[in-house]
Design a protein around this motif. Structure first.
Motif, mmCIF file in Angstrom:
data_model
loop_
_atom_site.group_PDB
_atom_site.id
_atom_site.type_symbol
_atom_site.label_atom_id
_atom_site.label_comp_id
_atom_site.label_asym_id
_atom_site.label_seq_id
_atom_site.Cartn_x
_atom_site.Cartn_y
_atom_site.Cartn_z
ATOM 1 N N PRO A 44 0.831 -1.209 0.000
ATOM 2 C CA PRO A 44 0.000 0.000 0.000
ATOM 3 C C PRO A 44 0.865 1.258 0.000
ATOM 4 O O PRO A 44 1.976 1.264 0.555
ATOM 5 C CB PRO A 44 -0.807 -0.119 1.300
ATOM 6 C CG PRO A 44 -0.783 -1.578 1.627
ATOM 7 C CD PRO A 44 0.540 -2.084 1.146
ATOM 8 N N PRO A 45 0.385 2.334 -0.603
ATOM 9 C CA PRO A 45 1.180 3.573 -0.685
ATOM 10 C C PRO A 45 1.669 4.088 0.656
ATOM 11 O O PRO A 45 2.766 4.650 0.748
ATOM 12 C CB PRO A 45 0.204 4.562 -1.336
ATOM 13 C CG PRO A 45 -0.729 3.704 -2.133
ATOM 14 C CD PRO A 45 -0.875 2.441 -1.337
ATOM 15 N N VAL A 46 0.874 3.909 1.731
ATOM 16 C CA VAL A 46 1.276 4.427 3.033
ATOM 17 C C VAL A 46 2.522 3.725 3.563
ATOM 18 O O VAL A 46 3.219 4.243 4.440
ATOM 19 C CB VAL A 46 0.109 4.308 4.040
ATOM 20 C CG1 VAL A 46 -0.121 2.852 4.437
ATOM 21 C CG2 VAL A 46 0.358 5.162 5.275
ATOM 22 N N TYR A 47 2.828 2.539 3.019
ATOM 23 C CA TYR A 47 4.013 1.798 3.434
ATOM 24 C C TYR A 47 5.177 2.003 2.457
ATOM 25 O O TYR A 47 6.140 1.242 2.470
ATOM 26 C CB TYR A 47 3.700 0.311 3.554
ATOM 27 C CG TYR A 47 2.799 -0.010 4.713
ATOM 28 C CD1 TYR A 47 3.306 -0.175 6.003
ATOM 29 C CD2 TYR A 47 1.425 -0.135 4.535
ATOM 30 C CE1 TYR A 47 2.482 -0.448 7.069
ATOM 31 C CE2 TYR A 47 0.586 -0.415 5.600
ATOM 32 C CZ TYR A 47 1.120 -0.567 6.863
ATOM 33 O OH TYR A 47 0.292 -0.835 7.922
ATOM 34 N N LYS A 48 5.085 3.037 1.643
ATOM 35 C CA LYS A 48 6.136 3.325 0.681
ATOM 36 C C LYS A 48 6.696 4.725 0.902
ATOM 37 O O LYS A 48 5.977 5.638 1.296
ATOM 38 C CB LYS A 48 5.603 3.233 -0.757
ATOM 39 C CG LYS A 48 5.306 1.831 -1.243
ATOM 40 C CD LYS A 48 4.906 1.859 -2.715
ATOM 41 C CE LYS A 48 4.672 0.469 -3.273
ATOM 42 N NZ LYS A 48 4.340 0.503 -4.723
ATOM 43 N N ALA A 49 7.999 4.862 0.679
ATOM 44 C CA ALA A 49 8.645 6.168 0.694
ATOM 45 C C ALA A 49 9.624 6.211 -0.465
ATOM 46 O O ALA A 49 10.228 5.188 -0.827
ATOM 47 C CB ALA A 49 9.365 6.409 2.014
ATOM 48 N N SER A 50 9.787 7.371 -1.080
ATOM 49 C CA SER A 50 10.649 7.473 -2.256
ATOM 50 C C SER A 50 12.124 7.318 -1.912
ATOM 51 O O SER A 50 12.943 6.983 -2.755
ATOM 52 C CB SER A 50 10.422 8.820 -2.948
ATOM 53 O OG SER A 50 10.698 9.888 -2.055
ATOM 54 N N GLY A 51 12.470 7.562 -0.662
ATOM 55 C CA GLY A 51 13.866 7.441 -0.232
ATOM 56 C C GLY A 51 13.991 7.936 1.195
ATOM 57 O O GLY A 51 13.008 8.128 1.905
ATOM 58 N N GLY A 52 15.235 8.151 1.605
ATOM 59 C CA GLY A 52 15.469 8.727 2.923
ATOM 60 C C GLY A 52 15.961 7.753 3.976
ATOM 61 O O GLY A 52 16.190 8.156 5.121
ATOM 62 N N LEU A 53 16.136 6.471 3.616
ATOM 63 C CA LEU A 53 16.677 5.519 4.597
ATOM 64 C C LEU A 53 18.081 5.947 4.992
ATOM 65 O O LEU A 53 18.904 6.293 4.140
ATOM 66 C CB LEU A 53 16.685 4.112 4.008
ATOM 67 C CG LEU A 53 17.165 2.965 4.902
ATOM 68 C CD1 LEU A 53 16.472 1.659 4.489
ATOM 69 C CD2 LEU A 53 18.682 2.772 4.836
ATOM 70 N N GLU A 54 18.359 5.928 6.298
ATOM 71 C CA GLU A 54 19.686 6.277 6.803
ATOM 72 C C GLU A 54 20.222 5.120 7.641
ATOM 73 O O GLU A 54 19.480 4.505 8.412
ATOM 74 C CB GLU A 54 19.635 7.551 7.655
ATOM 75 C CG GLU A 54 19.147 8.771 6.888
ATOM 76 C CD GLU A 54 18.987 9.990 7.775
ATOM 77 O OE1 GLU A 54 19.695 10.067 8.826
ATOM 78 O OE2 GLU A 54 18.165 10.864 7.446
ATOM 79 N N LEU A 55 21.514 4.849 7.491
ATOM 80 C CA LEU A 55 22.170 3.751 8.211
ATOM 81 C C LEU A 55 23.446 4.262 8.847
ATOM 82 O O LEU A 55 24.247 4.954 8.197
ATOM 83 C CB LEU A 55 22.484 2.609 7.243
ATOM 84 C CG LEU A 55 23.375 1.473 7.755
ATOM 85 C CD1 LEU A 55 22.734 0.753 8.933
ATOM 86 C CD2 LEU A 55 23.693 0.492 6.625
ATOM 87 N N TYR A 56 23.630 3.941 10.130
ATOM 88 C CA TYR A 56 24.822 4.352 10.869
ATOM 89 C C TYR A 56 25.427 3.131 11.563
ATOM 90 O O TYR A 56 24.695 2.333 12.154
ATOM 91 C CB TYR A 56 24.472 5.394 11.935
ATOM 92 C CG TYR A 56 23.833 6.655 11.389
ATOM 93 C CD1 TYR A 56 24.603 7.777 11.070
ATOM 94 C CD2 TYR A 56 22.453 6.717 11.228
ATOM 95 C CE1 TYR A 56 24.003 8.935 10.592
ATOM 96 C CE2 TYR A 56 21.852 7.869 10.742
ATOM 97 C CZ TYR A 56 22.633 8.975 10.428
ATOM 98 O OH TYR A 56 22.037 10.114 9.953
ATOM 99 N N PHE A 57 26.762 3.024 11.504
ATOM 100 C CA PHE A 57 27.473 1.984 12.234
ATOM 101 C C PHE A 57 28.317 2.630 13.329
ATOM 102 O O PHE A 57 29.140 3.510 13.061
ATOM 103 C CB PHE A 57 28.388 1.178 11.303
ATOM 104 C CG PHE A 57 27.656 0.325 10.309
ATOM 105 C CD1 PHE A 57 26.877 -0.744 10.728
ATOM 106 C CD2 PHE A 57 27.742 0.599 8.953
ATOM 107 C CE1 PHE A 57 26.199 -1.531 9.802
ATOM 108 C CE2 PHE A 57 27.069 -0.183 8.024
ATOM 109 C CZ PHE A 57 26.289 -1.249 8.451
#
Length: 364
Positions: A44-57
């Motif tokens: 569903p569209p509400v569970y989608k985002a065009s981007g923006g995932l961030e990962l930190y180690f």
């Protein structure tokens, strides 16, 4: 009608064959639905985002990660929900206090073993034995189960996204330990995590256990919650390990789940390259001997503090991470969230991290 003229034995065999065909078709239908539901059902569209995932180690990016989290807290306008094993960081604590002071509704759930650390981080003194209390305008509740941990490490900010991963909200976690933190800016995930939080905060201490699929840019993902949905989480791990074809990298704070250990051994025996690194402090509790007996290259980590990852990378494409330790408690007792992510670029970042930790370790 023609079977009326057949001998009874023949008609009986025909009925049995017919029953077998129907059972087979039913089985195919069930399997087909499960495959469609797990992999092919439209997100569903509400569970989608065009981007923006961030990962930190951490620890290399630990300060940047904490700064980003504090920034997110500082930008909140309406509400913040925190579900964290412990809060033992005064910078994060004061960011939460400041948010509450400007009118943001801040609620927090901690494990009851860490009341003192919560009080110190929020700059208050309290000896209340109550399950819930209000500290610096922050509503704080504590998990009350004697034989389980409220082991989450997530923060929900407004309707913007979810901060989660292996990282406890402590100074050590960001400065010294091997950890991974994710920012997932998906409105649908906010709803799922918030629903889990609401249940826990209200005293439903096993949670709801509702899983969900989501997408951020090219990254496909699924989230699972223990213990209510713990068996489903464990099955998802076992299924992915069972489908591995080339390589599996594991960085585990602790590894005691015999089913997961067996799946790693089976993968190795069918030709998959399996490499494992385990936190040195937890070797006495882990099943490294079983892995060594199967000739799997397993190492203890070299961090003098804590190797706190809960990561599995499969075939350079799939990542398993979250707060979920690979233990029976991880799926059966503790409050956990497990993420399974599919993205080759993201998987390569995780693989580099696990390989670096593995290479810095000592072979057992």
């Amino acid at each position: 009608m023609w079977n009326l003229f057949q001998p009874k034995a023949s008609r009986s065999r025909g009925r049995r064959r017919g029953d077998q065909i129907w059972l087979f078709l039913l089985f195919l239908g069930v399997v087909g639905y499960l495959v469609w539901d797990a992999y092919l059902r439209p997100i569903p569209p509400v569970y989608k985002a065009s981007g923006g995932l961030e990962l930190y180690f951490a620890p290399e990016q630990g300060r940047a990660a904490k700064g980003r989290l504090i920034g997110l807290i500082g930008a909140a306008q309406n509400r913040i929900e925190v579900a964290a094993l412990e809060l033992e960081d005064r910078e994060i604590g004061q960011a939460l206090v400041q948010a509450a002071a400007r009118g943001v509704r801040v609620r927090m759930l901690n494990d009851s073993d860490y009341r003192r650390e919560t009080h110190e981080s929020l700059g208050v003194s309290s000896s209340s034995p109550a399950r819930c209390e209000t500290l610096q305008r922050i509503q704080v509740c504590y998990d009350s189960r004697p034989n389980a941990l409220m082991h989450h490490k997530f923060v929900v900010v407004d309707d913007l996204g979810v901060w989660t991963g292996s990282t406890n909200l402590t100074w050590n976690a960001f400065e010294r330990n091997n950890e991974n933190s994710l920012w997932l800016p998906v409105p649908g995930l906010v709803q799922v995590y918030r629903a889990e939080f609401e249940a826990l905060f209200a005293g439903q201490e096993n949670g709801l256990g509702r899983s969900a699929r989501f997408q951020i840019g090219s990254t496909l993902g699924a989230v699972y919650f223990s213990p209510a949905g713990g068996q489903k989480a464990r099955n998802a791990i076992l299924e992915l390990l069972g489908r591995a074809q080339r390589e599996i990298w594991v960085a585990a704070y602790v590894l005691t789940d015999t089913r997961i250990v067996e799946a790693l051994v089976k993968a190795h025996r069918r030709g998959v390259q399996v490499r494992v690194v385990i936190d040195a402090r937890n070797l006495s509790n882990s099943r490294d001997e079983t892995l060594k007996q199967a000739s799997i290259d397993v190492r203890k980590d070299g961090n003098p503090y804590t190797m706190h990852h809960k990561i599995i990378v499969v075939d350079g494409e799939w990542v398993i991470t979250g707060s979920y330790n690979f233990t029976n408690s991880g799926f059966g007792r503790n409050n956990e969230n497990l993420l399974i992510l599919r993205d080759s670029t993201l998987a390569q970042r995780y693989k580099r991290e696990v390989e670096a930790v593995w290479r810095a370790g000592t072979r057992l």
